[in-house]
Write a protein that holds these residues in place. Structure first.
Motif, mmCIF file in Angstrom:
data_model
loop_
_atom_site.group_PDB
_atom_site.id
_atom_site.type_symbol
_atom_site.label_atom_id
_atom_site.label_comp_id
_atom_site.label_asym_id
_atom_site.label_seq_id
_atom_site.Cartn_x
_atom_site.Cartn_y
_atom_site.Cartn_z
ATOM 1 N N LEU A 124 0.744 -1.212 0.022
ATOM 2 C CA LEU A 124 0.047 0.022 0.050
ATOM 3 C C LEU A 124 0.762 1.451 -0.082
ATOM 4 O O LEU A 124 0.501 2.192 -0.667
ATOM 5 C CB LEU A 124 -0.987 0.119 1.045
ATOM 6 N N CYS A 125 2.029 1.329 0.520
ATOM 7 C CA CYS A 125 2.888 2.214 0.722
ATOM 8 C C CYS A 125 3.320 2.642 -0.723
ATOM 9 O O CYS A 125 3.321 3.904 -1.147
ATOM 10 C CB CYS A 125 4.201 2.116 1.489
ATOM 11 N N GLU A 126 3.464 1.766 -1.544
ATOM 12 C CA GLU A 126 4.127 1.859 -2.836
ATOM 13 C C GLU A 126 2.889 2.471 -3.772
ATOM 14 O O GLU A 126 3.113 3.251 -4.857
ATOM 15 C CB GLU A 126 4.787 0.479 -3.501
ATOM 16 N N ILE A 127 1.858 1.732 -3.609
ATOM 17 C CA ILE A 127 0.657 2.240 -4.140
ATOM 18 C C ILE A 127 0.475 3.743 -4.035
ATOM 19 O O ILE A 127 0.251 4.501 -4.924
ATOM 20 C CB ILE A 127 -0.720 1.347 -3.873
ATOM 21 N N GLN A 153 0.332 6.822 -6.610
ATOM 22 C CA GLN A 153 -0.875 7.952 -6.445
ATOM 23 C C GLN A 153 -1.106 8.407 -5.339
ATOM 24 O O GLN A 153 -2.023 8.117 -4.546
ATOM 25 C CB GLN A 153 -2.187 6.970 -7.073
ATOM 26 N N PRO A 154 -0.508 9.400 -4.810
ATOM 27 C CA PRO A 154 -0.820 10.189 -3.466
ATOM 28 C C PRO A 154 -2.163 10.660 -3.009
ATOM 29 O O PRO A 154 -2.581 10.725 -2.056
ATOM 30 C CB PRO A 154 0.390 11.480 -3.355
ATOM 31 N N ASP A 155 -2.935 11.007 -4.232
ATOM 32 C CA ASP A 155 -4.421 11.530 -4.193
ATOM 33 C C ASP A 155 -4.879 10.673 -3.625
ATOM 34 O O ASP A 155 -6.059 10.640 -3.069
ATOM 35 C CB ASP A 155 -4.679 12.051 -5.569
ATOM 36 N N TRP A 156 -4.445 9.483 -3.887
ATOM 37 C CA TRP A 156 -5.567 8.324 -3.756
ATOM 38 C C TRP A 156 -5.407 8.065 -1.926
ATOM 39 O O TRP A 156 -6.405 7.721 -1.479
ATOM 40 C CB TRP A 156 -5.083 6.952 -4.082
ATOM 41 N N TYR A 157 -4.545 8.301 -1.478
ATOM 42 C CA TYR A 157 -4.492 8.342 -0.011
ATOM 43 C C TYR A 157 -5.410 9.464 0.545
ATOM 44 O O TYR A 157 -6.006 9.103 1.589
ATOM 45 C CB TYR A 157 -2.842 8.542 0.588
ATOM 46 N N THR A 179 -9.013 -1.206 4.300
ATOM 47 C CA THR A 179 -10.064 -1.860 3.712
ATOM 48 C C THR A 179 -10.762 -1.517 2.764
ATOM 49 O O THR A 179 -10.834 -2.095 1.829
ATOM 50 C CB THR A 179 -10.946 -2.031 4.947
ATOM 51 N N GLN A 180 -10.800 -0.019 2.663
ATOM 52 C CA GLN A 180 -11.094 0.496 1.286
ATOM 53 C C GLN A 180 -10.367 -0.159 -0.160
ATOM 54 O O GLN A 180 -10.942 -0.484 -0.835
ATOM 55 C CB GLN A 180 -11.099 1.990 1.296
ATOM 56 N N MET A 181 -9.067 0.144 0.341
ATOM 57 C CA MET A 181 -7.884 -0.287 -0.673
ATOM 58 C C MET A 181 -7.969 -1.708 -1.278
ATOM 59 O O MET A 181 -7.954 -2.142 -2.203
ATOM 60 C CB MET A 181 -6.682 0.354 -0.561
ATOM 61 N N ALA A 182 -8.162 -2.574 -0.133
ATOM 62 C CA ALA A 182 -8.283 -4.017 -0.470
ATOM 63 C C ALA A 182 -9.479 -4.485 -1.180
ATOM 64 O O ALA A 182 -9.491 -5.224 -1.813
ATOM 65 C CB ALA A 182 -8.316 -4.579 1.130
ATOM 66 N N ALA A 218 -6.469 -6.555 3.677
ATOM 67 C CA ALA A 218 -6.518 -5.185 4.406
ATOM 68 C C ALA A 218 -5.744 -5.389 5.663
ATOM 69 O O ALA A 218 -5.166 -4.455 6.030
ATOM 70 C CB ALA A 218 -8.035 -5.362 4.899
ATOM 71 N N LYS A 219 -5.411 -6.462 6.138
ATOM 72 C CA LYS A 219 -4.484 -6.422 7.441
ATOM 73 C C LYS A 219 -3.127 -6.241 6.945
ATOM 74 O O LYS A 219 -2.484 -5.656 7.800
ATOM 75 C CB LYS A 219 -4.721 -8.289 7.971
ATOM 76 N N ARG A 220 -2.961 -6.943 5.877
ATOM 77 C CA ARG A 220 -1.391 -6.472 5.391
ATOM 78 C C ARG A 220 -1.202 -4.789 5.023
ATOM 79 O O ARG A 220 -0.131 -4.160 5.413
ATOM 80 C CB ARG A 220 -1.191 -7.406 4.051
#
Length: 200
Positions: free
Chosen positions: A23-26, A30-34, A50-53, A173-175
Motif C-alpha cells: 500500500l505504501c508503494e501504491i 498515486q498520493p491523491d488516492w491516500y 479496507t477500502q483499498m483491499a 486489508a490486514k497487510r
C-alpha cells in the motif's frame, strides 16, 4: 468519435500500480488516492486499508473495467452478467441509491475519489443494517458482494468462491494496514505547506 472519446477517458485514467501488494508503494505512485481514502474514512468510518483491499479485489485498480461479455452460441458477443463498473465495481441500482442518498450527482465510478466514498457509504450502511463492525473487512466484503439482503439471508454460505474472496480481502486489508503504519506520517505531510509533526 464516441469510441475515441471513451478511449481517451480510459487513457487519461492512472495506470494500475506496479506492485499491488504494498500500500505504501501504491500511495507513492498515486498520493491523491491516500487523500481520497482518508477523506472517506473520516466521513464514513471504513479504514483506509479496507477500502483499498476492496478495490484491489474488485478491479485490481483498473478504472474502467466491466465484467466480460457472455457469448451467444460461443461466437456472438452478448450481454454482460452485471452492470458492475469502475474501481469499486458498483452496479447501476446501488450506485443510483448512493447518488440519491449523498446528493453527489456528478460522481463517477471511474474516479478513485468517488469509488472510495462509495465503499465507505456502503459499508456504513452494512454496519447499520447488519451490525457488521467497520473493522471486520471480511464480513463487510461478503455484504458488499452479496448485497445486504443476500448477506442477511446467508447466500454466501453456499458460495465457497465468495467466502475465499472475502478471506483474501481480509488478509489484504490486514497487510495494507500494517504497511500503512510505516508510511502514513509521510503521506500526511505531502503538501509543500505542511511540516511534520504538525500534519493532520
Amino acid at each position: 468519435m464516441a469510441v475515441l472519446w471513451l478511449s481517451g477517458c480510459s487513457l487519461l485514467a492512472p495506470a494500475p500500480p506496479d506492485d499491488q501488494t504494498d500500500l505504501c508503494e501504491i500511495f507513492a505512485e498515486q498520493p491523491d488516492w491516500y487523500d481520497y481514502a482518508r477523506s472517506s474514512q473520516k466521513k464514513w468510518g471504513t479504514p483506509i486499508a479496507t477500502q483499498m483491499a476492496f478495490i484491489q479485489k474488485e478491479s485490481s485498480f483498473r478504472s474502467h473495467i466491466r465484467p466480460d461479455r457472455e457469448w451467444l452460441l460461443g461466437i456472438i458477443p452478448w450481454m454482460r452478467p452485471s452492470s458492475a463498473y469502475g474501481y469499486a465495481q458498483a452496479q447501476d441500482p446501488v450506485w443510483g441509491e448512493y447518488l440519491a442518498e449523498t446528493g453527489t450527482v456528478f460522481s463517477r465510478r471511474t474516479h478513485m475519489k468517488h469509488a472510495t466514498d462509495f465503499i465507505g457509504w456502503y459499508n456504513k450502511r452494512s454496519q447499520k443494517m447488519l451490525n457488521i463492525p467497520l473493522t471486520n473487512a471480511g464480513q463487510l466484503y461478503l455484504a458488499y458482494h452479496e448485497g445486504q439482503g443476500g448477506y442477511a439471508r446467508g447466500s454466501y454460505k453456499a458460495k465457497p468462491q465468495v467466502r475465499r474472496s472475502a478471506a483474501q480481502v481480509a488478509a489484504m486489508a490486514k497487510r495494507y494496514s500494517a504497511q500503512l503504519q510505516r508510511c502514513e506520517a509521510q503521506l500526511r505531510c505531502d503538501k509543500f505547506y505542511q511540516v511534520w509533526p504538525f500534519c493532520r
